[in-house]
Design an enzyme around this catalytic site. Structure first.
Site, PDB file in Angstrom:
ATOM      1  CD  GLN A 145       6.643  -8.716  -5.238  1.00  0.00           C
ATOM      2  OE1 GLN A 145       5.427  -8.553  -5.134  1.00  0.00           O
ATOM      3  NE2 GLN A 145       7.340  -8.175  -6.208  1.00  0.00           N
ATOM      4  CB  SER A 180      -0.172 -11.068  -2.893  1.00  0.00           C
ATOM      5  OG  SER A 180      -0.438  -9.723  -3.194  1.00  0.00           O
ATOM      6  CD  GLU A 263       4.427  -7.599  -9.273  1.00  0.00           C
ATOM      7  OE1 GLU A 263       5.558  -7.241  -8.911  1.00  0.00           O
ATOM      8  OE2 GLU A 263       3.421  -7.475  -8.557  1.00  0.00           O
TER       9      GLU A 263
HETATM   10  C1  LIG Z   1      -3.438  -6.011  -4.888  1.00  0.00           C
HETATM   11  C2  LIG Z   1      -2.040  -5.661  -4.414  1.00  0.00           C
HETATM   12  C3  LIG Z   1      -1.134  -6.677  -4.190  1.00  0.00           C
HETATM   13  C4  LIG Z   1       0.155  -6.374  -3.750  1.00  0.00           C
HETATM   14  N1  LIG Z   1       1.010  -7.424  -3.509  1.00  0.00           N
HETATM   15  C5  LIG Z   1       2.258  -7.165  -3.053  1.00  0.00           C
HETATM   16  C6  LIG Z   1       3.155  -8.249  -2.741  1.00  0.00           C
HETATM   17  O1  LIG Z   1       2.799  -9.431  -2.855  1.00  0.00           O
HETATM   18  N2  LIG Z   1       4.379  -7.965  -2.271  1.00  0.00           N
HETATM   19  C7  LIG Z   1       4.820  -6.684  -2.131  1.00  0.00           C
HETATM   20  O2  LIG Z   1       5.963  -6.510  -1.752  1.00  0.00           O
HETATM   21  N3  LIG Z   1       3.996  -5.621  -2.383  1.00  0.00           N
HETATM   22  C8  LIG Z   1       2.730  -5.846  -2.853  1.00  0.00           C
HETATM   23  N4  LIG Z   1       1.871  -4.797  -3.111  1.00  0.00           N
HETATM   24  C9  LIG Z   1       2.313  -3.445  -2.803  1.00  0.00           C
HETATM   25  C10 LIG Z   1       2.559  -2.561  -4.027  1.00  0.00           C
HETATM   26  O3  LIG Z   1       3.710  -2.977  -4.721  1.00  0.00           O
HETATM   27  C11 LIG Z   1       2.682  -1.129  -3.501  1.00  0.00           C
HETATM   28  O4  LIG Z   1       1.442  -0.778  -2.912  1.00  0.00           O
HETATM   29  C12 LIG Z   1       3.013  -0.149  -4.614  1.00  0.00           C
HETATM   30  O5  LIG Z   1       4.318  -0.357  -5.086  1.00  0.00           O
HETATM   31  C13 LIG Z   1       2.859   1.308  -4.165  1.00  0.00           C
HETATM   32  O6  LIG Z   1       3.544   1.542  -2.987  1.00  0.00           O
HETATM   33  P1  LIG Z   1       2.840   2.261  -1.742  1.00  0.00           P
HETATM   34  O7  LIG Z   1       1.572   1.560  -1.451  1.00  0.00           O
HETATM   35  O8  LIG Z   1       3.845   2.350  -0.650  1.00  0.00           O
HETATM   36  O9  LIG Z   1       2.467   3.710  -2.268  1.00  0.00           O
HETATM   37  P2  LIG Z   1       3.444   4.986  -2.353  1.00  0.00           P
HETATM   38  O10 LIG Z   1       4.743   4.574  -2.971  1.00  0.00           O
HETATM   39  O11 LIG Z   1       3.508   5.621  -1.000  1.00  0.00           O
HETATM   40  O12 LIG Z   1       2.676   5.919  -3.357  1.00  0.00           O
HETATM   41  C14 LIG Z   1       1.628   6.805  -2.960  1.00  0.00           C
HETATM   42  C15 LIG Z   1       1.242   7.661  -4.175  1.00  0.00           C
HETATM   43  O13 LIG Z   1       2.358   8.476  -4.581  1.00  0.00           O
HETATM   44  C16 LIG Z   1       2.630   8.277  -5.961  1.00  0.00           C
HETATM   45  N5  LIG Z   1       4.091   8.332  -6.213  1.00  0.00           N
HETATM   46  C17 LIG Z   1       5.070   7.777  -5.451  1.00  0.00           C
HETATM   47  N6  LIG Z   1       6.287   8.003  -6.006  1.00  0.00           N
HETATM   48  C18 LIG Z   1       6.060   8.712  -7.143  1.00  0.00           C
HETATM   49  C19 LIG Z   1       6.923   9.238  -8.169  1.00  0.00           C
HETATM   50  N7  LIG Z   1       8.254   9.081  -8.126  1.00  0.00           N
HETATM   51  N8  LIG Z   1       6.354   9.900  -9.207  1.00  0.00           N
HETATM   52  C20 LIG Z   1       4.996  10.071  -9.268  1.00  0.00           C
HETATM   53  N9  LIG Z   1       4.141   9.611  -8.324  1.00  0.00           N
HETATM   54  C21 LIG Z   1       4.663   8.926  -7.286  1.00  0.00           C
HETATM   55  C22 LIG Z   1       2.124   6.880  -6.256  1.00  0.00           C
HETATM   56  O14 LIG Z   1       1.851   6.694  -7.641  1.00  0.00           O
HETATM   57  C23 LIG Z   1       0.870   6.813  -5.390  1.00  0.00           C
HETATM   58  O15 LIG Z   1      -0.212   7.419  -6.061  1.00  0.00           O
HETATM   59  C24 LIG Z   1       0.562  -5.037  -3.546  1.00  0.00           C
HETATM   60  C25 LIG Z   1      -0.357  -4.000  -3.773  1.00  0.00           C
HETATM   61  C26 LIG Z   1      -1.648  -4.307  -4.188  1.00  0.00           C
HETATM   62  C27 LIG Z   1      -2.606  -3.181  -4.425  1.00  0.00           C
END
Ligand SMILES: Cc1cc2nc3c(=O)[nH]c(=O)nc-3n(C[C@H](O)[C@H](O)[C@H](O)COP(=O)(O)OP(=O)(O)OC[C@H]3O[C@@H](n4cnc5c(N)ncnc54)[C@H](O)[C@@H]3O)c2cc1C
Length: 407
Positions: A145, A180, A263
């Site tokens: 993805q 992933s 998912e």
């Molecule tokens: C084990 C694992 C596998 C993954 N696999 C994939 C994959 O295969 N493909 C893929 O595309 N992605 C993947 N991801 C990524 C995952 O989807 C993102 O890490 C996740 O959506 C959070 O985005 P970010 O890391 O950019 O954090 P951010 O969006 O920057 O968030 C940082 C913090 O701010 C908070 N926050 C952000 N916006 C808001 C809001 N509107 N209201 C309240 N709080 C908020 C969040 O909750 C978090 O605590 C994976 C992540 C993990 C941990």
């Protein structure tokens, strides 16, 4: 839907599946990983792909192909794509039997099966569905993805990877992250921007990217668990034929929504890392260490059983029982319940084992918990963070107002 009297009632299907799995169990029972542990001995909250993972991947593909040929890889899928037109409960029966009978994990295939495939199934052309779904469900290809970017995670509609039309192709340029299984994948479901002028959600389109195409660079990311299951993916002028577009141009947000809903519900919201096998293992661990008499551990055991029971009860509700208004939030509720259950199991294992969970001293069923305990925090983030799930439940489920925008 088959009734209890039909040849394909759940009981009859369970018997058929169990008979087949028993007939092949011997082929997968002696599977050894590096370090001499059987694949079924290790426990992980999310797939970690540590040392020796090539053998794990090979076994998973072989097992998936055997399931496909026996009509057990996708019971709820349509017949022209290798399915049998049954229900999702039939799918779950196979998954539970595989877990209960200790078959090797196929988790590295699940992004393709539970995230990529549903989008193709719901939005792809007949030709794309027939070709891709069969290949994914037979594990001839592995999917990943390509959604998150360094600047777009929770705010997924902010993706900036561009796709520009060039004849029959599109040319993709940008960076994805946290992909992933990206290093194993043959095909990636990419959410990209095709029209920067069409507004944040309106200018997005989904494509299936050939992960071996020129211009695709995959760089694994090492995790604190020691494994390396996700990656950075760089797309540098990657050509994708228009026939590999999933859904219409500008309909990417809807297509991505299908993947994200699936998912949460099937991959994360199902038993996932909280199978009956894992619960049995943690209870056996507590008993082996004589920790069940300690009041602190007893309290934790009670919390763990309560969390797992709540998750199972919610997951066992038939489709649609959340009511039409809340149907889209069921995956978020399940994901929150599952995350809590994983936390409790990880805390219990970590508390009774202490440092033995992290140092391989040869003690049976001790270091085997390392990946689970260290991987549990990732469940709060993967598939959308806790805060995002709570926002979905509050706004779409309970009808609460959206929070005011900053400023
Ligand atoms: C084990 C694992 C596998 C993954 N696999 C994939 C994959 O295969 N493909 C893929 O595309 N992605 C993947 N991801 C990524 C995952 O989807 C993102 O890490 C996740 O959506 C959070 O985005 P970010 O890391 O950019 O954090 P951010 O969006 O920057 O968030 C940082 C913090 O701010 C908070 N926050 C952000 N916006 C808001 C809001 N509107 N209201 C309240 N709080 C908020 C969040 O909750 C978090 O605590 C994976 C992540 C993990 C941990």
């Amino acid at each position: 839907m088959p009734s209890d009297n039909d040849p394909l009632s759940l009981d009859a299907f369970r018997e058929e599946a169990e008979r087949f799995l028993r007939s092949i169990a011997g082929e997968f029972a002696t599977a050894e990983r590096a370090g001499g542990r059987r694949a079924s001995d290790r426990i992980a909250a999310v797939e970690e792909l540590g040392e020796g993972h090539e053998l794990q991947v090979k076994q998973a593909r072989e097992l998936q192909a055997r399931l496909f040929d026996a009509g057990l890889a996708w019971p709820s899928g349509p017949a022209d794509c290798g399915g049998r037109g049954l229900t999702r409960e039939h799918d779950r029966i196979v998954e539970r039997l595989l877990a209960d009978m200790g078959f090797p994990s196929r988790e590295m295939l699940f992004v393709g099966l539970h995230i990529v495939a549903p989008a193709i199934d719901a939005h792809g052309t007949a030709e794309l569905r027939r070709r891709m779904l069969t290949a994914l469900y037979r594990a001839d290809i592995i999917g990943c993805q390509l959604f998150s970017e360094p600047g777009a995670g929770s705010d997924l509609a902010g993706v900036s990877t561009r796709a520009v039309r060039d004849g029959d192709d599109w040319v993709l340029t940008g960076q994805k992250v946290w992909t992933s299984m990206g290093h194993l994948a043959d095909v990636g479901e990419a959410l990209v921007r095709t029209d920067p002028s069409a507004g944040k959600h309106g200018g997005l389109t989904v494509f299936l990217v050939d992960m071996h195409a020129p211009g695709v660079t995959v760089r694994p990311i090492r995790q604190m668990t020691g494994g390396s299951a996700f990656n950075e993916v760089f797309l540098d002028g990657v050509r994708v034929p228009d026939s590999h577009r999933v859904g219409g141009v500008g309909e990417g947000w809807r297509v991505a929504g299908t993947s994200l809903g699936s998912e949460r519900e099937t991959m994360i919201g199902g038993d996932g890392p909280v199978s009956p096998y894992v619960l049995e293992r943690v209870v056996a661990l507590v008993e082996r260490l004589g920790a069940a008499d300690d009041p602190v551990h007893r309290r934790r055991i009670a919390r763990t059983v309560a969390a797992v029971t709540a998750m199972r009860a919610a997951a066992a509700l038939p489709d649609g029982s959340w009511g039409h208004r809340t149907a889209s939030v069921s995956g978020s509720v399940l994901k929150m319940l599952m995350t809590r259950a994983v936390d409790e199991i990880a805390a219990l294992a970590g508390e009774v084992l202490g440092e033995r969970a992290f140092t391989d001293g040869g003690e049976p069923d001790a270091y085997a918990w390392s990946e689970f305990v260290l991987g549990a925090p990732a469940m709060h983030i993967a598939g959308g963070t806790d805060e995002i799930q709570l926002n979905i439940i509050a706004q779409r489920g309970l009808g609460l107002p959206r929070p005011p925008k900053p400023g």
